[in-house]
Design an enzyme around this catalytic site. Structure first.
Site, short mmCIF file in Angstrom:
data_model
loop_
_atom_site.label_atom_id
_atom_site.label_comp_id
_atom_site.label_asym_id
_atom_site.label_seq_id
_atom_site.Cartn_x
_atom_site.Cartn_y
_atom_site.Cartn_z
N ARG A 238 0.85 -1.24 0.04
CA ARG A 238 -0.04 -0.01 -0.06
C ARG A 238 0.93 1.27 -0.19
NH1 ARG A 238 -0.28 4.85 2.57
NH2 ARG A 238 0.05 3.54 4.54
N ASP A 239 1.48 1.36 1.04
CA ASP A 239 2.21 2.87 1.04
C ASP A 239 3.37 2.70 0.24
OD1 ASP A 239 3.09 5.15 2.35
OD2 ASP A 239 3.40 4.52 4.21
N CYS B 237 4.75 9.24 -0.01
CA CYS B 237 3.40 9.75 0.26
C CYS B 237 3.19 10.74 -1.07
CB CYS B 237 3.24 10.26 1.31
SG CYS B 237 1.48 11.02 1.96
P1 HMG Z 1 -13.25 14.42 -1.49
O1 HMG Z 1 -13.02 14.79 -3.01
O2 HMG Z 1 -12.92 15.40 -0.31
O3 HMG Z 1 -14.24 13.62 -1.47
O4 HMG Z 1 -12.20 12.94 -1.22
P2 HMG Z 1 -15.80 13.35 -1.90
O5 HMG Z 1 -16.70 12.65 -0.86
O6 HMG Z 1 -16.31 14.75 -2.49
O7 HMG Z 1 -15.48 12.47 -3.17
C1 HMG Z 1 -14.76 12.87 -4.29
C2 HMG Z 1 -14.92 11.76 -5.41
O8 HMG Z 1 -14.10 10.76 -4.88
C3 HMG Z 1 -15.88 11.36 -5.98
O9 HMG Z 1 -15.94 10.97 -7.00
C4 HMG Z 1 -16.29 10.01 -4.90
O10 HMG Z 1 -17.33 8.95 -5.38
C5 HMG Z 1 -15.06 9.64 -4.81
P3 HMG Z 1 -16.50 11.62 -8.22
O11 HMG Z 1 -17.96 11.88 -8.03
O12 HMG Z 1 -15.66 12.91 -8.38
O13 HMG Z 1 -16.34 10.94 -9.50
N1 HMG Z 1 -14.68 9.01 -3.63
C6 HMG Z 1 -14.07 7.63 -3.51
N2 HMG Z 1 -13.88 6.93 -4.64
C7 HMG Z 1 -13.27 5.62 -4.38
N3 HMG Z 1 -13.07 5.25 -3.08
C8 HMG Z 1 -13.64 6.11 -1.92
C9 HMG Z 1 -13.94 7.31 -2.19
N4 HMG Z 1 -14.44 8.43 -1.63
C10 HMG Z 1 -14.74 9.18 -2.37
N5 HMG Z 1 -13.52 5.73 -0.47
C11 HMG Z 1 -11.05 11.50 -0.21
C12 HMG Z 1 -11.83 12.72 -0.11
C13 HMG Z 1 -10.54 11.11 1.26
C14 HMG Z 1 -11.69 10.00 -0.63
C15 HMG Z 1 -9.74 11.77 -1.07
O14 HMG Z 1 -9.16 13.01 -0.49
C16 HMG Z 1 -8.69 10.80 -1.02
O15 HMG Z 1 -9.07 9.83 -1.60
N6 HMG Z 1 -7.63 10.90 -0.69
C17 HMG Z 1 -6.52 9.99 -0.78
C18 HMG Z 1 -5.68 10.05 0.37
C19 HMG Z 1 -4.58 8.97 0.29
O16 HMG Z 1 -4.74 7.99 -0.07
N7 HMG Z 1 -3.20 9.54 0.54
C20 HMG Z 1 -2.08 8.60 0.58
C21 HMG Z 1 -2.33 7.56 1.96
S1 HMG Z 1 -2.08 8.27 3.46
C22 HMG Z 1 -0.26 8.10 3.73
O17 HMG Z 1 0.25 7.63 2.56
C23 HMG Z 1 0.07 8.28 5.07
C24 HMG Z 1 0.38 7.08 5.94
O18 HMG Z 1 1.17 6.12 5.21
C25 HMG Z 1 0.89 7.48 7.35
C26 HMG Z 1 2.20 8.54 7.15
O19 HMG Z 1 3.17 8.15 6.65
O20 HMG Z 1 2.12 9.44 7.78
C27 HMG Z 1 -0.94 6.41 6.22
MG MG Z 2 3.30 6.17 5.10
#
Ligand code: HMG
Ligand code: MG
Length: 298
Positions: free
Chosen positions: A16-17, A239
């Site tokens: 994943r990450d 990320c």
């Molecule tokens: P948004 O745009 O604020 O929310 O996204 P929304 O509810 O308005 O949805 C917008 C669009 O996304 C819509 O589609 C939804 O259907 C779709 P459209 O109508 O535009 O075609 N949607 C989804 N599709 C699939 N699965 C879902 C989903 N939810 C909404 N679950 C949201 C909010 C959180 C979904 C968005 O901001 C997002 O997906 N962000 C991705 C963030 C991410 O994955 N970041 C990387 C992982 S975190 C990380 O790496 C850190 C970590 O490792 C720890 C560290 O290292 O610190 C964990």
């Molecule tokens: Mg991470």
């Protein structure tokens, strides 16, 4: 006084990450990776993310990956930022959810498009769904040792968000040094504060290795009794919303560290290293794990 744990649980986040921030590989490559990781003895594997495919296209096939796996002895988890993600993860057969927010307001906005408070509100749906389906939930707090937008992060902010996630029902908080800027002193100070309020069994460390400090920082955490460590095979990843952040600490390097300390881990290092070479071949690169490179040269 040092209180090294007797045994450490490694949460493997490479699929994943790691892969969320590499060029896309095929679904078959991901399935092969996760099977190889399980064969190496990993019992906790983060297998994908049910996030918006517009935001992170590399994770768009998470449902297909998880549906193709048959690993009843492995705790397969996935990122579920909202109810939509939780429902899709459950349908694919995920047994553990991971919700994620940050100790930094700016990072939270960039990563999940809402404030920290809004993210916590949003998670209550996920928690309710998880409870109804008997699914455990892990909570990530990003930017615990620094932020790409706000620089220094107050340890009190980390404590605040961690306690909020625990109060929501998370069984564990994974503390993310998202951009890998932490040092052993900072890790010790942060954990010393958190451990005054949170039991060590509820804390995990998730360190990226941008400044080459991850392994030293893990040593500092182990020294305070932390017994859950996130790592990514071959040091894959980063990320997408933290420019310049490199991959997580390599799992191979963590296993070698644990071996040297006489801490139990139940992982076959050679098989793990082979899994890293296999996926990096698909990516057209080499593992960044020094241990893996050394083993290959033997
Ligand atoms: P948004 O745009 O604020 O929310 O996204 P929304 O509810 O308005 O949805 C917008 C669009 O996304 C819509 O589609 C939804 O259907 C779709 P459209 O109508 O535009 O075609 N949607 C989804 N599709 C699939 N699965 C879902 C989903 N939810 C909404 N679950 C949201 C909010 C959180 C979904 C968005 O901001 C997002 O997906 N962000 C991705 C963030 C991410 O994955 N970041 C990387 C992982 S975190 C990380 O790496 C850190 C970590 O490792 C720890 C560290 O290292 O610190 C964990
Ligand atoms: Mg991470």
């Amino acid at each position: 006084m040092s209180v090294f744990p007797q045994k450490v649980r490694i949460v493997e986040v490479g699929a994943r990450d790691g892969l969320q921030n590499e060029k896309a590989v095929t679904t078959a490559d991901k399935v092969a990776l996760i099977n190889a990781l399980a064969a190496a003895g990993l019992k906790d594997i983060e297998a994908g993310a049910f996030v918006s495919p517009k935001w992170v296209p590399q994770m768009a096939d998470s449902a297909d990956v998880i549906s193709a796996l048959n690993l009843p002895d492995v705790n397969l988890s996935a990122l579920t930022p909202n109810l939509k993600g939780a429902q899709a993860a459950h349908a694919a057969g995920i047994k553990e959810f991971a919700i994620f927010t940050a100790a930094s307001e700016s990072f939270c906005q960039k990563n999940i498009n809402c404030s920290i408070e809004q993210s916590i509100e949003r998670f209550s749906d996920v928690m309710e769904f998880a409870k109804a389906h008997n699914i455990k939930v892990r909570g990530y707090v990003s930017c615990v040792l620094g932020c790409p937008y706000e620089d220094e992060i107050d340890p009190q902010a980390v404590l605040y968000v961690s306690q909020k996630l625990l109060a929501l029902g998370c069984y564990e908080i994974s503390l993310g040094d998202t951009i890998g800027v932490g040092t052993a002193k900072k890790v010790t100070e942060l954990l010393t504060l958190l451990l005054q309020h949170i039991d060590k069994s509820q804390l995990a460390v998730h360190f990226h290795d941008t400044y080459g400090q991850a392994l030293t920082n893990i040593y500092a955490a182990l020294n305070l009794g932390i017994a859950t460590v996130d790592a990514a095979v071959a040091g894959l990843g980063g990320c997408p919303y933290a420019k310049g952040a490199s991959g997580n600490v390599a799992t191979e390097d963590v296993v070698y560290l644990l071996q040297g300390l006489g801490i139990e881990h139940a992982i076959d290092l050679q098989r793990l290293s082979d899994a890293g070479w296999q996926i990096t071949k698909a990516l057209g690169k080499q593992p960044v794990s020094k241990v893996s490179i050394a083993l290959q040269a033997k």
